[in-house]
Each structure stands twice: as structure tokens, then as C-alpha cells.
Enzyme design. Structure first.
Site, short mmCIF file in Angstrom:
data_model
loop_
_atom_site.label_atom_id
_atom_site.label_comp_id
_atom_site.label_asym_id
_atom_site.label_seq_id
_atom_site.Cartn_x
_atom_site.Cartn_y
_atom_site.Cartn_z
N SER A 1 -30.12 13.60 -7.88
CA SER A 1 -30.99 12.43 -7.89
C SER A 1 -32.42 12.90 -7.63
O SER A 1 -32.64 13.83 -6.87
CB SER A 1 -30.55 11.47 -6.78
OG SER A 1 -31.64 10.65 -6.39
N HIS B 1 -3.78 -1.72 -13.22
CA HIS B 1 -4.79 -2.63 -12.65
C HIS B 1 -5.63 -1.94 -11.57
O HIS B 1 -6.12 -2.59 -10.65
CB HIS B 1 -4.14 -3.88 -12.02
CG HIS B 1 -3.08 -4.48 -12.86
ND1 HIS B 1 -3.32 -5.52 -13.74
CD2 HIS B 1 -1.77 -4.17 -13.00
CE1 HIS B 1 -2.19 -5.84 -14.36
NE2 HIS B 1 -1.23 -5.03 -13.93
N GLU C 1 -20.29 9.68 -17.24
CA GLU C 1 -20.90 8.36 -17.45
C GLU C 1 -21.47 8.27 -18.86
O GLU C 1 -21.35 7.25 -19.54
CB GLU C 1 -22.01 8.13 -16.42
CG GLU C 1 -21.49 8.11 -14.98
CD GLU C 1 -22.62 8.24 -13.99
OE1 GLU C 1 -23.41 7.30 -13.87
OE2 GLU C 1 -22.72 9.30 -13.34
N LYS D 1 -27.27 13.59 -3.37
CA LYS D 1 -26.45 13.15 -4.51
C LYS D 1 -26.03 14.27 -5.44
O LYS D 1 -26.78 15.19 -5.72
CB LYS D 1 -27.24 12.11 -5.32
CG LYS D 1 -27.47 10.83 -4.58
CD LYS D 1 -26.29 9.91 -4.67
CE LYS D 1 -26.44 9.03 -5.89
NZ LYS D 1 -25.27 8.20 -6.08
#
Ligand code: ARG
Length: 474
Positions: free
Chosen positions: A277, A156, A290, A283
């Protein structure tokens, strides 16, 4: 423009219909498999006396020339080429004249396409088995590198119990092993020859299917012509195997993304495998992982398309089935490129052992304390309650298990003795997980040694499979 079925038609086919129904742009990928199948078909036609030796030689030479043209990028596809089968037959007739028209004897594109797809999938599955094994080896390397290091496992997404980092990597080796088993299972069904069932009913001509099966290295010939031309189970199953493998890789990717979060910082990713970025200078993003999640979703969509394509189709062949190629090609491509990129990136991932260690809560030992009490004769339910009370106490007092005194322990149960402190260590916790499949270093070491041998052996098995199918490609 001439069509192979022109005898029946009084007028030319509408150009938009031609455009709408053609599949050449997609199925030209199957060109070599189509030629492979045609070579074997021609050999069989000669063997049973349906064409002469001279005709067979002409056809084989013509097909060889076409193959060369395709390899050298000289093959010209015409706007009238509906699919790869008609394109090759058209070119063959251009090259060798009337004899070319004999190649399609006792054959339909309905069985031809199944053959092409099966030959293609055999190759792709072998390649995938190899790639997956190489990825397992990459996981195994990580497992060996971090052997002995501890991390919290999560259920979880909450810290649960401590495990060896190696145990984490071994888990993915297991998943990928099942993926390989699944591919091998489908491979058996792919390895049944569809060629020779004709359009849907078989043929009155004296063909020899077993001979073709032998030449193409298929284990057997299909039993029912109607089933054979309408069967895409093998393709759907292969797609499913790919999807499940991708789902496993998306799970790994999700963990990497989480471990890479700034406030977690369990791992480092090499710069060259991240992206920045366009706006925020600081970043460094894990875009590859992803996109593995994203591409897995795309694949599931394509897979759903395949299932829907086949649902409720009346027996036997229906043109809808032409739409099966794009999704399967794409799904396989997604899986292949995903494995390749992971093979490149994973070796460069490093773990921040100190950060990981600092973040493991002492409460991950709560089950160990409960099991300690069980060993002293307390029922598990009661032990669970006692330790639950201790956790509550610790939370209230802002204490960790490590700071408790024996007196404090004793206030919760008289069964606590001095030896309770022996189990209050992460190392001790993993070392006690000796049950089969548990995370003790002893078990995990055995697993690592086992995988080393097993994976090497599997690569040898792939060599045998590769040889079996490569006999055809001379
Ligand atoms: N291109 C078709 C397919 O991919 C095979 C041709 C069968 N066409 C036909 N009209 N029977 O399924």
C-alpha cells in the site's frame, strides 16, 4: 490518394471518413495470416490458369519480401492504408508492379478477413490449449504436494464437509479440461475454409477451393457463400471459451483472496507476487488475484460487445463486423496473460495446515453422523433431524462433537453405539467418501495418477496440432 474502388467515385474521400473507417491499427496484427492466405490464393490462381507461372512467382516473391519487411519492422504503413488487406496489396503492387493487381482475382476482403481471423484463431487456440494444460499441471503438482491434507469444503461460504486439499485442486483440473474440450470443439468449426466465396455470392471464375483448403490444412470448404462472409460464430464461440476459462480462474482467485485474509490465514503468498500500500506500511495485498476477477469482468464486457455487434445484422457482410477484432484480441490476451501469471504464482503458494486444521468445525462431520444412523436403519430424514438436534445441543452447551459422551449421544437416539466414535474423525470422514467422484484418498490418488498420464498425452496431441499449422509458415 488512390483507392481500389476509385473507378466508381467522382471525388476524393473525405479525410475524416478515411480516419473513421480504417482498421489498420488493429488488424495489422493479422499481417502474417493475410500473407499466408495470399500465398495460397496465388498458388491456386496459377493452378487454375488465372495467372501465369511467372506472375505467380512474382507475387510469391513480393509477398515474401513484404513478410520480411514486417518482421524487420521496415514495412511502412501509409495513412491511406485502410486495413491490412489493402496495405499488403498496395505494397505488393509497389514492389512488383501491375502483376500485383492480379492477386485479388476472385477474392473479396469479405472472405479474406474471415480467413485471416480463422488462421489467427487456430494458432491462438493451440497456444491456449498448451497454456491451459501447463496450468493444469501446476494444479496437479499442488494436488500431489498436499495429498492427504484435509480442509473444509464450503457451500454458501459456510463450512460444509471435509475434503482433501488435493480434491480441491483436482476440481480445477476438471474445469480446465472441459475448457479445453470446448476450444477443441470450436477448432473444428474454425477449420473450415472461407476463402473463395468472394464478396457474398461466389465467383464465375474457375477457382479451386478444395486445393486452397488442402494447402492451408483446413478440413473442408464452407458450403454457403452468404453464410461464410457473415459468419462470426467461430469468433464468438472462441471468445466464450476464453470467458468461461477466465470465470473458472476468477473462482480460484476469489478463494485465494479469502484464504489470504488476515483472520483466515490459510495460505501464504510469496512477497514477490503481492503488492503493498502507498499509505499503510503493513499491507501485503493479493492484487494479482483481484485483477484476475477484474479482468474477467472486462472480458465479459468485451464479449457482450461482440454479441451485440452481430445481433440483428442483415445478411450478409456489414462493416460493423470490422469491430470484432479489438474485443477478440483483447480477450485472448487477457486469458493468456492470466494463465501465465497463475503458472508463476501457484507453485509459490503454501498452505498453513495447522491453521486450517484448527479452524475445521467438528460440525462438518454432521452428515457423517447422519449417514452412520442411516447405516443403522434410521431413515435419512429422521437421522437429519436427530443430528440437527445434537448440533443445537452442542451450540447451546458450547461443545464440539468430539466432547460428547455415548450417554449424551444416546439421549438423541437409541441407535447410537460405541462405534460412533470411530467415525468422529476428519480422516475417517474423507476415507469413507468412496463413492465415484468422492474425496476419499483412494479416489483422489487414482485421479492424480490418471491426470498425470492424460495431461502428458495431451501435450503430445498439441505437438501434432502445432505441426499441422506450422507447415504453412515456412
Ligand atoms: N476491414 C474489414 C473487416 O475487418 C474487411 C473489409 C471489408 N470491407 C468492405 N468494405 N467490404 O471486416
Amino acid at each position: 490518394m488512390k483507392y481500389m474502388w476509385e473507378g466508381r467515385f467522382k471525388e476524393l474521400i473525405d479525410n475524416d471518413v478515411i480516419k473513421y473507417t480504417k482498421s489498420i491499427d488493429i488488424d495489422k496484427k493479422l499481417a502474417f495470416y493475410d500473407i499466408e492466405g495470399s500465398i495460397v490464393h496465388a498458388k491456386m490462381l496459377f493452378k487454375v490458369g488465372l495467372i501465369t507461372k511467372k506472375e505467380k512467382e512474382e507475387i510469391l516473391n513480393g509477398l515474401k519480401k513484404i513478410k520480411k519487411e514486417i518482421i524487420e519492422n521496415k514495412f511502412k504503413f501509409l495513412s491511406s492504408d485502410e486495413d491490412i488487406h489493402t496495405a499488403i496489396e498496395r505494397r505488393l503492387t509497389e514492389l512488383i508492379g501491375k502483376t500485383g493487381e492480379k492477386l485479388h482475382t476472385a477474392r473479396s476482403r469479405n472472405d479474406q478477413i474471415v480467413l485471416d481471423e480463422k488462421l489467427y484463431l487456430r494458432d491462438e487456440i493451440i497456444d491456449l490449449l498448451k497454456k491451459i494444460t501447463e496450468l493444469q499441471i501446476v494444479f496437479l503438482d499442488k494436488s500431489q504436494t498436499y495429498f492427504g491434507e484435509i480442509i473444509s469444503a464450503y457451500t454458501h461460504l459456510k463450512q460444509s464437509q471435509v475434503i482433501l486439499i488435493s480434491h480441491y485442486f483436482n476440481a480445477f483440473i476438471e474445469k480446465l479440461e472441459r475448457d479445453k474440450e470446448r476450444f477443441l470443439e470450436v477448432y473444428k468449426r474454425i477449420n473450415i475454409l472461407p476463402l473463395g466465396v468472394g464478396a457474398c455470392a461466389g465467383t464465375s471464375l474457375p477457382i479451386d477451393r478444395k486445393y486452397m483448403a488442402k494447402l492451408l490444412n483446413f478440413n473442408e470448404v464452407s458450403r454457403n457463400s452468404l453464410d461464410t462472409v457473415s459468419d462470426r460464430d467461430f469468433l464468438i464461440e472462441t471468445a466464450f471459451c476464453c470467458i468461461l476459462t477466465l470465470i473458472h480462474l476468477s473462482v480460484f482467485s476469489q478463494d485465494i483472496i479469502i484464504w489470504n485474509m488476515d483472520e483466515i490465514n490459510f495460505i501464504n503468498l510469496p512477497d514477490k507476487f503481492c503488492t503493498g500500500s502507498s499509505l499503510m506500511p503493513h499491507k501485503k495485498n493479493p492484487d494479482v488475484f483481484e485483477l484476475i476477477r477484474g479482468k474477467t469482468s472486462t472480458s465479459i464486457g468485451l464479449f457482450t460487445g461482440l454479441l451485440t455487434l452481430m445481433k440483428g445484422l442483415s445478411l450478409s457482410y456489414n462493416r460493423d463486423m470490422q469491430e470484432d477484432k479489438k474485443p477478440i484480441f483483447e480477450i485472448i490476451e487477457i486469458l493468456k496473460t492470466t494463465i501465465e501469471i497463475l503458472k508463476k504464482i501457484i507453485p509459490g503458494i503454501t498452505f498453513n495446515i495447522e491453521t486450517i486444521r484448527k479452524n475445521i468445525s467438528s460440525y462438518t462431520l454432521s452428515t457423517d453422523i447422519a449417514e452412520y444412523l442411516v447405516k443403522k436403519g434410521v431413515s435419512f430424514r429422521n437421522a437429519h433431524k436427530i443430528v440437527g438436534n445434537i448440533v443445537n445441543y452442542c451450540i447451546e452447551k458450547k461443545k464440539s462433537f468430539f466432547s460428547l459422551t455415548l450417554e449424551e449421544f444416546k439421549t438423541f437416539s437409541p441407535f447410537f453405539k460405541d462405534d460412533v466414535f470411530q467415525i468422529l474423525s476428519f480422516e475417517k470422514s474423507v476415507s469413507l467418501k468412496l463413492s465415484e467422484g468422492g474425496t476419499s484418498p483412494e479416489n483422489v490418488k487414482k485421479e492424480i495418477d490418471g491426470w498425470k498420464k492424460k495431461l502428458k498425452k495431451f501435450l503430445d496431441r498439441i505437438l501434432v496440432l502445432e505441426k499441422e499449422v506450422s507447415i504453412l509458415k515456412k
